[in-house]
Scaffold this motif. Structure first.
Motif, PDB file in Angstrom:
ATOM      1  N   ARG A 169       0.752  -1.255   0.173  1.00 54.47           N
ATOM      2  CA  ARG A 169      -0.077  -0.025   0.087  1.00 54.47           C
ATOM      3  C   ARG A 169       0.833   1.239   0.109  1.00 54.47           C
ATOM      4  O   ARG A 169       1.662   1.563   0.875  1.00 54.47           O
ATOM      5  CB  ARG A 169      -0.868  -0.038   1.191  1.00 54.47           C
ATOM      6  N   ARG A 170       0.887   1.970  -1.073  1.00 55.26           N
ATOM      7  CA  ARG A 170       1.679   2.948  -1.187  1.00 55.26           C
ATOM      8  C   ARG A 170       0.666   4.406  -1.363  1.00 55.26           C
ATOM      9  O   ARG A 170       0.009   4.305  -2.285  1.00 55.26           O
ATOM     10  CB  ARG A 170       2.749   3.055  -2.317  1.00 55.26           C
ATOM     11  N   TYR A 171       0.864   5.380  -0.742  1.00 52.98           N
ATOM     12  CA  TYR A 171       0.184   6.768  -0.785  1.00 52.98           C
ATOM     13  C   TYR A 171       0.987   7.727  -1.213  1.00 52.98           C
ATOM     14  O   TYR A 171       2.178   7.877  -0.897  1.00 52.98           O
ATOM     15  CB  TYR A 171      -0.481   6.899   0.589  1.00 52.98           C
ATOM     16  N   ARG A 172       0.477   8.764  -1.817  1.00 53.18           N
ATOM     17  CA  ARG A 172       0.861   9.951  -2.314  1.00 53.18           C
ATOM     18  C   ARG A 172       0.306  10.980  -1.244  1.00 53.18           C
ATOM     19  O   ARG A 172      -0.897  11.124  -0.920  1.00 53.18           O
ATOM     20  CB  ARG A 172       0.699  10.443  -3.605  1.00 53.18           C
ATOM     21  N   ALA A 173       1.282  11.936  -0.674  1.00 50.77           N
ATOM     22  CA  ALA A 173       0.504  12.962   0.313  1.00 50.77           C
ATOM     23  C   ALA A 173       1.464  14.330   0.081  1.00 50.77           C
ATOM     24  O   ALA A 173       2.488  14.370  -0.437  1.00 50.77           O
ATOM     25  CB  ALA A 173       0.562  12.652   1.751  1.00 50.77           C
ATOM     26  N   ILE A 174       0.776  15.317   0.543  1.00 52.89           N
ATOM     27  CA  ILE A 174       1.586  16.654   0.693  1.00 52.89           C
ATOM     28  C   ILE A 174       1.533  17.164   2.083  1.00 52.89           C
ATOM     29  O   ILE A 174       0.392  17.178   2.594  1.00 52.89           O
ATOM     30  CB  ILE A 174       0.629  17.852  -0.291  1.00 52.89           C
ATOM     31  N   VAL A 175       2.630  17.501   2.514  1.00 54.45           N
ATOM     32  CA  VAL A 175       2.624  17.674   4.163  1.00 54.45           C
ATOM     33  C   VAL A 175       3.065  19.168   4.350  1.00 54.45           C
ATOM     34  O   VAL A 175       3.723  19.807   3.367  1.00 54.45           O
ATOM     35  CB  VAL A 175       3.426  16.838   4.802  1.00 54.45           C
ATOM     36  N   HIS A 176       2.757  19.897   5.351  1.00 50.58           N
ATOM     37  CA  HIS A 176       3.061  21.220   5.761  1.00 50.58           C
ATOM     38  C   HIS A 176       4.712  20.851   5.936  1.00 50.58           C
ATOM     39  O   HIS A 176       5.044  20.012   6.730  1.00 50.58           O
ATOM     40  CB  HIS A 176       2.356  21.780   6.962  1.00 50.58           C
ATOM     41  N   GLY A 177       5.348  22.012   5.753  1.00 51.43           N
ATOM     42  CA  GLY A 177       6.801  22.104   5.920  1.00 51.43           C
ATOM     43  C   GLY A 177       7.831  21.321   5.142  1.00 51.43           C
ATOM     44  O   GLY A 177       7.290  20.678   4.330  1.00 51.43           O
ATOM     45  N   LEU A 269      -4.469  13.235   0.307  1.00 53.87           N
ATOM     46  CA  LEU A 269      -3.975  11.812   0.488  1.00 53.87           C
ATOM     47  C   LEU A 269      -4.645  10.904  -0.468  1.00 53.87           C
ATOM     48  O   LEU A 269      -5.647  10.690  -0.516  1.00 53.87           O
ATOM     49  CB  LEU A 269      -4.223  11.492   2.032  1.00 53.87           C
ATOM     50  N   HIS A 270      -3.574  10.108  -1.206  1.00 52.97           N
ATOM     51  CA  HIS A 270      -4.251   9.173  -2.159  1.00 52.97           C
ATOM     52  C   HIS A 270      -3.603   8.035  -2.212  1.00 52.97           C
ATOM     53  O   HIS A 270      -2.390   7.741  -2.353  1.00 52.97           O
ATOM     54  CB  HIS A 270      -3.786   9.928  -3.715  1.00 52.97           C
ATOM     55  N   ALA A 271      -4.393   7.104  -2.147  1.00 56.90           N
ATOM     56  CA  ALA A 271      -4.050   5.586  -2.249  1.00 56.90           C
ATOM     57  C   ALA A 271      -3.538   5.110  -3.598  1.00 56.90           C
ATOM     58  O   ALA A 271      -4.452   4.611  -4.230  1.00 56.90           O
ATOM     59  CB  ALA A 271      -4.923   4.696  -1.509  1.00 56.90           C
ATOM     60  N   GLY A 272      -2.143   5.298  -4.093  1.00 56.95           N
ATOM     61  CA  GLY A 272      -2.002   5.273  -5.413  1.00 56.95           C
ATOM     62  C   GLY A 272      -1.736   3.953  -5.826  1.00 56.95           C
ATOM     63  O   GLY A 272      -1.858   3.609  -7.075  1.00 56.95           O
ATOM     64  N   VAL A 273      -0.931   3.165  -4.978  1.00 61.12           N
ATOM     65  CA  VAL A 273      -0.717   1.736  -5.446  1.00 61.12           C
ATOM     66  C   VAL A 273      -1.242   0.628  -4.332  1.00 61.12           C
ATOM     67  O   VAL A 273      -0.935   0.828  -3.250  1.00 61.12           O
ATOM     68  CB  VAL A 273       0.949   1.486  -5.624  1.00 61.12           C
ATOM     69  N   LEU A 274      -1.626  -0.425  -4.940  1.00 61.33           N
ATOM     70  CA  LEU A 274      -2.221  -1.505  -4.233  1.00 61.33           C
ATOM     71  C   LEU A 274      -1.776  -2.994  -4.690  1.00 61.33           C
ATOM     72  O   LEU A 274      -1.918  -3.044  -5.866  1.00 61.33           O
ATOM     73  CB  LEU A 274      -3.709  -1.412  -4.091  1.00 61.33           C
ATOM     74  N   GLY A 275      -1.095  -3.648  -4.002  1.00 65.98           N
ATOM     75  CA  GLY A 275      -0.870  -4.832  -4.511  1.00 65.98           C
ATOM     76  C   GLY A 275      -0.971  -6.115  -3.551  1.00 65.98           C
ATOM     77  O   GLY A 275      -0.908  -5.885  -2.261  1.00 65.98           O
ATOM     78  N   LEU A 276      -1.303  -7.354  -3.832  1.00 63.79           N
ATOM     79  CA  LEU A 276      -1.354  -8.530  -3.212  1.00 63.79           C
ATOM     80  C   LEU A 276      -1.423  -9.656  -3.771  1.00 63.79           C
ATOM     81  O   LEU A 276      -1.111  -9.769  -5.003  1.00 63.79           O
ATOM     82  CB  LEU A 276      -2.745  -8.339  -2.455  1.00 63.79           C
ATOM     83  N   ILE A 277      -1.172 -10.791  -3.112  1.00 63.10           N
ATOM     84  CA  ILE A 277      -1.242 -12.084  -3.837  1.00 63.10           C
ATOM     85  C   ILE A 277      -2.586 -12.489  -4.152  1.00 63.10           C
ATOM     86  O   ILE A 277      -3.484 -12.455  -3.275  1.00 63.10           O
ATOM     87  CB  ILE A 277      -0.694 -13.151  -2.959  1.00 63.10           C
ATOM     88  N   GLU A 286      -0.727  -6.237  -8.680  1.00 68.53           N
ATOM     89  CA  GLU A 286      -0.604  -4.782  -8.408  1.00 68.53           C
ATOM     90  C   GLU A 286      -1.160  -3.944  -9.425  1.00 68.53           C
ATOM     91  O   GLU A 286      -1.154  -4.116 -10.638  1.00 68.53           O
ATOM     92  CB  GLU A 286       0.981  -4.480  -8.128  1.00 68.53           C
ATOM     93  N   LYS A 287      -1.910  -2.880  -8.755  1.00 67.16           N
ATOM     94  CA  LYS A 287      -2.702  -1.827  -9.907  1.00 67.16           C
ATOM     95  C   LYS A 287      -2.123  -0.594  -9.258  1.00 67.16           C
ATOM     96  O   LYS A 287      -1.848  -0.327  -7.961  1.00 67.16           O
ATOM     97  CB  LYS A 287      -4.189  -2.096  -9.622  1.00 67.16           C
ATOM     98  N   GLU A 288      -2.349   0.406  -9.876  1.00 65.13           N
ATOM     99  CA  GLU A 288      -2.049   1.800  -9.812  1.00 65.13           C
ATOM    100  C   GLU A 288      -3.113   2.864 -10.170  1.00 65.13           C
ATOM    101  O   GLU A 288      -3.918   2.553 -11.289  1.00 65.13           O
ATOM    102  CB  GLU A 288      -0.745   2.315 -10.303  1.00 65.13           C
ATOM    103  N   ALA A 289      -3.459   3.699  -9.352  1.00 67.09           N
ATOM    104  CA  ALA A 289      -4.577   4.888  -9.916  1.00 67.09           C
ATOM    105  C   ALA A 289      -3.751   6.278  -9.857  1.00 67.09           C
ATOM    106  O   ALA A 289      -3.160   6.569  -8.911  1.00 67.09           O
ATOM    107  CB  ALA A 289      -5.677   4.802  -8.600  1.00 67.09           C
ATOM    108  N   PRO A 290      -4.121   6.957 -10.817  1.00 61.66           N
ATOM    109  CA  PRO A 290      -3.385   8.286 -11.213  1.00 61.66           C
ATOM    110  C   PRO A 290      -3.910   9.240  -9.856  1.00 61.66           C
ATOM    111  O   PRO A 290      -4.859   8.943  -9.478  1.00 61.66           O
ATOM    112  CB  PRO A 290      -3.717   8.665 -12.367  1.00 61.66           C
TER     113      PRO A 290
END
Length: 303
Positions: A169-177, A269-277, A286-290
């Protein structure tokens, strides 16, 4: 009936009561909360007020929640962005603002309502009538990928992978600082906040193990664009861990200590990548969402 007690932080100053409650009770719709306010079930410093009451910050707020009525979950022809589907499971790209499963104030328009229309009876039943097919969830204002199980066999298989922390599970995020280090790991237990039951927090004594790995993708003058990889999957894990590092997510209404200068609905926050057996083939899938458009636009305009 249950009573929720919470305190309006300083950042709440100037916000309407109904809007602030909606941000803090993600599973309850704003219209439902307005109904509770009209029924004198919400108290600010011990007195009832109207929905348009402007918070000053520091108020003690109590909310009397009536016992939830059993929900009759109806199929709805909702537009679902299905990234992958077979006879056992599907990957769906959830949009911002969509609740995963029905709850008081959100009896329809949820992901489950759309799944029931799309899949019919082909959903796992392990989590009951209100959460068919749902093995895990993401927050209302978090976008991205969820796996949905279409039978109990696949549900048990995927749930085991979740418990063993083997799902990608890989997410993209923008954080302060601006984060100085290029990558890092937060290994801090997470549990229910002792001061605000609506929040999760780093709780060294009563928390459950939680590990988040992060890496910097791009630095801006006041923000950092990062990728987070979950080793565990606690409620609000990325939001809590990044707040712990004093880099709360941009737009986060619950954990963000600073007001956003941008017009945002919830955390970036965006759940961009999800992979499993795969439960049937036992082959890694494994799949990816833009990134959603609002997120891409932010990356273009951040100073």
């Amino acid at each position: 009936m249950s009573t929720e007690l919470l305190t309006a932080d300083e950042w709440a100053a100037g916000q309407r009561l109904d809007a602030w409650l909606s941000n803090n009770f993600e599973e309850l719709s704003r219209s439902y909360l307005q109904k509770l306010i009209r029924e004198d079930r919400v108290f600010v410093n011990g007195r009832t007020v109207k929905s348009n009451y402007r918070l000053k910050g520091g108020e003690e707020i109590s909310l009397d929640l009536p016992e939830p009525e059993p929900l009759d979950v109806e199929p709805e022809p909702l537009p679902l962005d299905i990234v992958y589907e077979d006879e056992d499971l599907l990957f769906v790209n959830k949009p911002k603002g969509m609740v995963v499963h029905p709850a008081p104030g959100h009896p329809n328009g949820t992901l489950v309502n759309g799944l029931l229309y799309h899949c019919g009876n082909s959903l796992s039943g392990i989590n009951g009538v209100q959460r068919p097919g749902i093995v895990h969830r993401i927050d209302r204002d978090t976008t991205g990928l969820l796996v949905v199980c279409k039978n109990d066999f696949s549900h048990n298989h995927v749930a085991k992978q979740l418990a063993e922390h083997t799902i990608t599970r890989r997410y993209r995020a923008i954080v302060h600082g601006v984060i100085d280090e290029d990558e890092g790991t937060v290994d801090q237990p997470i549990g229910r906040s002792r001061t605000n039951r609506l929040k999760m927090a780093v709780e060294p004594v009563n928390g459950k193990p939680a590990v988040t790995h992060y890496r910097v993708i791009k630095r801006f003058s006041q923000y950092t664009y990062i990728e987070c990889r979950l080793e565990t999957g606690r409620t609000h894990q990325i939001r809590v861990h990044m707040t712990y590092l004093q880099h709360p997510l941009l737009g986060d209404p619950l954990y963000g200590a600073r007001k956003s200068p941008y017009s945002l609905t919830g955390q970036t926050l965006h759940a961009g990548v999800l992979g499993l057996i795969h439960p049937r083939t036992e082959v890694y899938l494994e799949k990816e969402a833009p990134l959603p458009e609002y997120f891409q636009h932010l990356l273009e305009i951040l100073p």
